[in-house]
Scaffold this active site. Structure first.
Site, PDB file in Angstrom:
ATOM      1  CB  SER A  15      23.058  36.929  53.811  1.00  0.00           C
ATOM      2  OG  SER A  15      22.107  36.221  54.520  1.00  0.00           O
ATOM      3  CG  ASP A  63      11.832  31.139  39.968  1.00  0.00           C
ATOM      4  OD1 ASP A  63      12.968  30.669  39.804  1.00  0.00           O
ATOM      5  OD2 ASP A  63      10.973  30.622  40.703  1.00  0.00           O
ATOM      6  CB  ALA A  83      23.887  36.190  45.074  1.00  0.00           C
ATOM      7  CE  LYS A 129      27.806  23.091  53.636  1.00  0.00           C
ATOM      8  NZ  LYS A 129      28.621  24.260  54.044  1.00  0.00           N
ATOM      9  CE  LYS A 141      26.053  27.704  44.759  1.00  0.00           C
ATOM     10  NZ  LYS A 141      25.293  28.930  44.343  1.00  0.00           N
ATOM     11  CB  VAL A 171      30.555  35.332  60.171  1.00  0.00           C
ATOM     12  CG1 VAL A 171      30.197  35.616  61.623  1.00  0.00           C
ATOM     13  CG2 VAL A 171      31.933  34.728  60.041  1.00  0.00           C
ATOM     14  NE  ARG A 174      18.012  34.648  54.069  1.00  0.00           N
ATOM     15  CZ  ARG A 174      16.954  34.402  53.330  1.00  0.00           C
ATOM     16  NH1 ARG A 174      15.781  34.806  53.732  1.00  0.00           N
ATOM     17  NH2 ARG A 174      17.056  33.768  52.184  1.00  0.00           N
ATOM     18  CD  GLU A 257      27.162  18.455  59.996  1.00  0.00           C
ATOM     19  OE1 GLU A 257      26.901  19.582  60.380  1.00  0.00           O
ATOM     20  OE2 GLU A 257      26.940  17.444  60.685  1.00  0.00           O
TER      21      GLU A 257
HETATM   22  N1  LIG Z   1      25.701  31.911  53.275  1.00  0.00           N
HETATM   23  C1  LIG Z   1      26.789  31.178  53.210  1.00  0.00           C
HETATM   24  O1  LIG Z   1      27.348  30.739  54.226  1.00  0.00           O
HETATM   25  C2  LIG Z   1      27.392  30.893  51.867  1.00  0.00           C
HETATM   26  C3  LIG Z   1      28.649  30.283  51.809  1.00  0.00           C
HETATM   27  C4  LIG Z   1      29.218  30.039  50.574  1.00  0.00           C
HETATM   28  C5  LIG Z   1      28.522  30.368  49.426  1.00  0.00           C
HETATM   29  N2  LIG Z   1      27.277  30.929  49.494  1.00  0.00           N
HETATM   30  C6  LIG Z   1      26.569  31.229  48.249  1.00  0.00           C
HETATM   31  O2  LIG Z   1      26.337  32.627  48.189  1.00  0.00           O
HETATM   32  C7  LIG Z   1      25.128  32.878  47.503  1.00  0.00           C
HETATM   33  C8  LIG Z   1      24.268  33.836  48.299  1.00  0.00           C
HETATM   34  O3  LIG Z   1      23.984  33.249  49.541  1.00  0.00           O
HETATM   35  P1  LIG Z   1      23.150  34.027  50.651  1.00  0.00           P
HETATM   36  O4  LIG Z   1      23.727  33.609  51.957  1.00  0.00           O
HETATM   37  O5  LIG Z   1      23.041  35.451  50.300  1.00  0.00           O
HETATM   38  O6  LIG Z   1      21.735  33.307  50.462  1.00  0.00           O
HETATM   39  P2  LIG Z   1      20.308  33.757  51.022  1.00  0.00           P
HETATM   40  O7  LIG Z   1      20.458  34.762  52.102  1.00  0.00           O
HETATM   41  O8  LIG Z   1      19.544  32.510  51.311  1.00  0.00           O
HETATM   42  O9  LIG Z   1      19.649  34.490  49.776  1.00  0.00           O
HETATM   43  C9  LIG Z   1      19.263  33.777  48.636  1.00  0.00           C
HETATM   44  C10 LIG Z   1      18.641  34.748  47.663  1.00  0.00           C
HETATM   45  O10 LIG Z   1      18.265  34.033  46.476  1.00  0.00           O
HETATM   46  C11 LIG Z   1      16.908  34.350  46.157  1.00  0.00           C
HETATM   47  N3  LIG Z   1      16.361  33.202  45.459  1.00  0.00           N
HETATM   48  C12 LIG Z   1      16.207  31.934  45.902  1.00  0.00           C
HETATM   49  N4  LIG Z   1      15.658  31.159  44.955  1.00  0.00           N
HETATM   50  C13 LIG Z   1      15.482  31.962  43.866  1.00  0.00           C
HETATM   51  C14 LIG Z   1      14.956  31.753  42.569  1.00  0.00           C
HETATM   52  N5  LIG Z   1      14.505  30.547  42.188  1.00  0.00           N
HETATM   53  N6  LIG Z   1      14.913  32.802  41.705  1.00  0.00           N
HETATM   54  C15 LIG Z   1      15.350  34.028  42.088  1.00  0.00           C
HETATM   55  N7  LIG Z   1      15.864  34.273  43.302  1.00  0.00           N
HETATM   56  C16 LIG Z   1      15.926  33.251  44.189  1.00  0.00           C
HETATM   57  C17 LIG Z   1      16.257  34.652  47.500  1.00  0.00           C
HETATM   58  O11 LIG Z   1      15.125  35.487  47.373  1.00  0.00           O
HETATM   59  P3  LIG Z   1      13.636  34.893  47.144  1.00  0.00           P
HETATM   60  O12 LIG Z   1      13.480  33.789  48.122  1.00  0.00           O
HETATM   61  O13 LIG Z   1      12.761  36.061  47.383  1.00  0.00           O
HETATM   62  O14 LIG Z   1      13.591  34.452  45.727  1.00  0.00           O
HETATM   63  C18 LIG Z   1      17.380  35.434  48.173  1.00  0.00           C
HETATM   64  O15 LIG Z   1      17.368  36.763  47.708  1.00  0.00           O
HETATM   65  C19 LIG Z   1      24.498  31.524  47.190  1.00  0.00           C
HETATM   66  O16 LIG Z   1      24.798  31.176  45.869  1.00  0.00           O
HETATM   67  C20 LIG Z   1      25.203  30.580  48.140  1.00  0.00           C
HETATM   68  O17 LIG Z   1      25.284  29.288  47.576  1.00  0.00           O
HETATM   69  C21 LIG Z   1      26.704  31.224  50.698  1.00  0.00           C
END
Ligand SMILES: NC(=O)c1ccc[n+]([C@@H]2O[C@H](COP(=O)([O-])OP(=O)(O)OC[C@H]3O[C@@H](n4cnc5c(N)ncnc54)[C@H](OP(=O)(O)O)[C@@H]3O)[C@@H](O)[C@H]2O)c1
Length: 334
Positions: A15, A63, A83, A129, A141, A171, A174, A257
């Site tokens: 995302s 990876d 990310a 978190k 994290k 907001v 995924r 949670e």
């Molecule tokens: N979404 C939220 O509400 C939120 C809030 C605060 C912080 N964050 C942080 O923001 C960051 C991005 O979140 P997001 O919402 O964009 O997550 P996301 O939509 O779940 O995307 C995660 C990405 O990481 C890749 N990925 C997962 N495991 C991997 C691995 N072992 N090696 C390489 N790539 C890998 C996935 O692609 P593949 O599966 O194809 O590898 C995907 O491209 C994360 O660090 C998350 O902790 C998110």
């Protein structure tokens, strides 16, 4: 900052990654944009989308657990946004070793690969978190945050600056609560499950997250945890906004949670600096070769230390969105 730079985004198909890449291609002039992730289908689907059919984009299957592949991908890269993560709280509880391998060992690999290739600026995305964590996802994290902060002590002759950007619920991302509630409305559910009616969350749009990361690239000395000032929402208000007229049913708090999320813990208040619209948690360690004054960032913005015991959490926030404001915010954010 971005113009004429080569940028690699681990998790570029996620995302955040997709919005970040759309924005930098439209608003800046990067030389090269490298997407690094595992799943070929997500990359294939991205390649079919008009906004990602740009000759500056390169797709790398890889990876973050694979240091050799990461090091190869980082060749010639100036800026890395990390990310990639496993980020579902229950999945992390049930698959702890997998979560540790991706979120902690992956972080170490990103640090070693970026150091080896002399990347200038590395930002790791973190989450609320990770502050006072109570679940494995948050704990991994927090470890990752600590690794990126400490990495500034490993730079030696390299000029790499490592920092962390930490924020709350995005907001509509995924697997998050908003698409979950919307899915229930579509399925004409009889009720909206609420784990606890006191629950609050920080609320941020993807574009705000992207803006914050882009600004932090300019701000960082290295070693900061950047935290944006955000509004909070009550989860009951969110449910009312998405599903007006559908009854809410309390189903009990889930494993891992929290009632309220925290971004700057009270125990870090002696390290926390308040700026106009964000906070910086400065490193608790001193770096061998640098002694920055974190009250002034590289962008010339000045902040002041917060009072002892100050905590920034979603329950005690001054700024809560009303039901109507949540509706307007969500409509604009997605
Ligand atoms: N979404 C939220 O509400 C939120 C809030 C605060 C912080 N964050 C942080 O923001 C960051 C991005 O979140 P997001 O919402 O964009 O997550 P996301 O939509 O779940 O995307 C995660 C990405 O990481 C890749 N990925 C997962 N495991 C991997 C691995 N072992 N090696 C390489 N790539 C890998 C996935 O692609 P593949 O599966 O194809 O590898 C995907 O491209 C994360 O660090 C998350 O902790 C998110």
């Amino acid at each position: 900052m971005i113009d004429d730079k080569a940028i690699l985004i681990t998790g570029g198909t996620g995302s955040f990654g997709k919005r970040f890449i759309t924005r930098i291609l439209k608003e800046h002039s990067p030389r090269r944009v490298v997407i690094y992730s595992r799943d070929e289908l997500k990359q294939f689907e991205m390649q079919q989308m008009p906004e990602f059919q740009d000759p500056r984009i390169r797709y790398f299957i890889g990876d973050v657990r694979d240091r050799e592949r990461l090091t190869q991908a980082m060749e010639g890269i100036d800026i890395c946004i990390h990310a990639s993560a496993l980020k579902q709280v229950p999945a992390a509880e049930y698959n702890p070793f997998e979560c540790i391998k991706t979120n902690i060992h992956g972080a170490e690999n990103v640090i070693r690969a970026t150091l080896e290739q002399g990347v200038e600026n590395v930002i790791a995305l973190s989450t609320d978190k990770a502050a006072n964590p109570i679940n494995l996802y948050g704990a991994t994290k927090l470890c990752s945050d600590k690794l990126f902060v400490a990495a500034n002590n490993m730079v030696g002759k390299h000029k790499t600056r490592f920092s962390v950007t930490r924020y709350g619920n995005v907001v509509g991302s995924r697997g998050s609560v908003l698409p979950f509630f919307k899915g229930l409305v579509e399925k004409k559910a009889e009720f909206i499950p609420i784990t606890d009616d006191r629950m609050t969350r920080f609320w941020i749009s993807l574009d705000q997250g992207v803006d914050f990361v882009l600004n932090n690239l300019k701000r960082t000395h290295g070693g900061e945890i950047f935290v944006p000032k955000l509004p909070s929402i009550r989860v009951t208000d969110l449910a009312q906004s998405v599903a007006p007229g559908i009854p809410q049913r309390i189903v009990g708090i889930r494993p891992g949670e929290k009632l309220h999320e925290c971004m700057c813990p009270a125990d870090d208040s002696h390290l926390t600096i308040e700026f106009d619209d964000f906070f910086v948690i400065k490193p608790s360690i001193r770096f061998h070769d640098y002694d920055y004054d974190y009250t002034e960032n590289r962008n010339g913005e000045r902040g002041t230390p917060v009072p002892g015991g100050f905590e920034y959490n979603s329950g005690g926030n001054h700024h809560f969105l009303s039901v109507d404001e949540i509706t307007a915010f969500n409509d604009k954010a997605i």
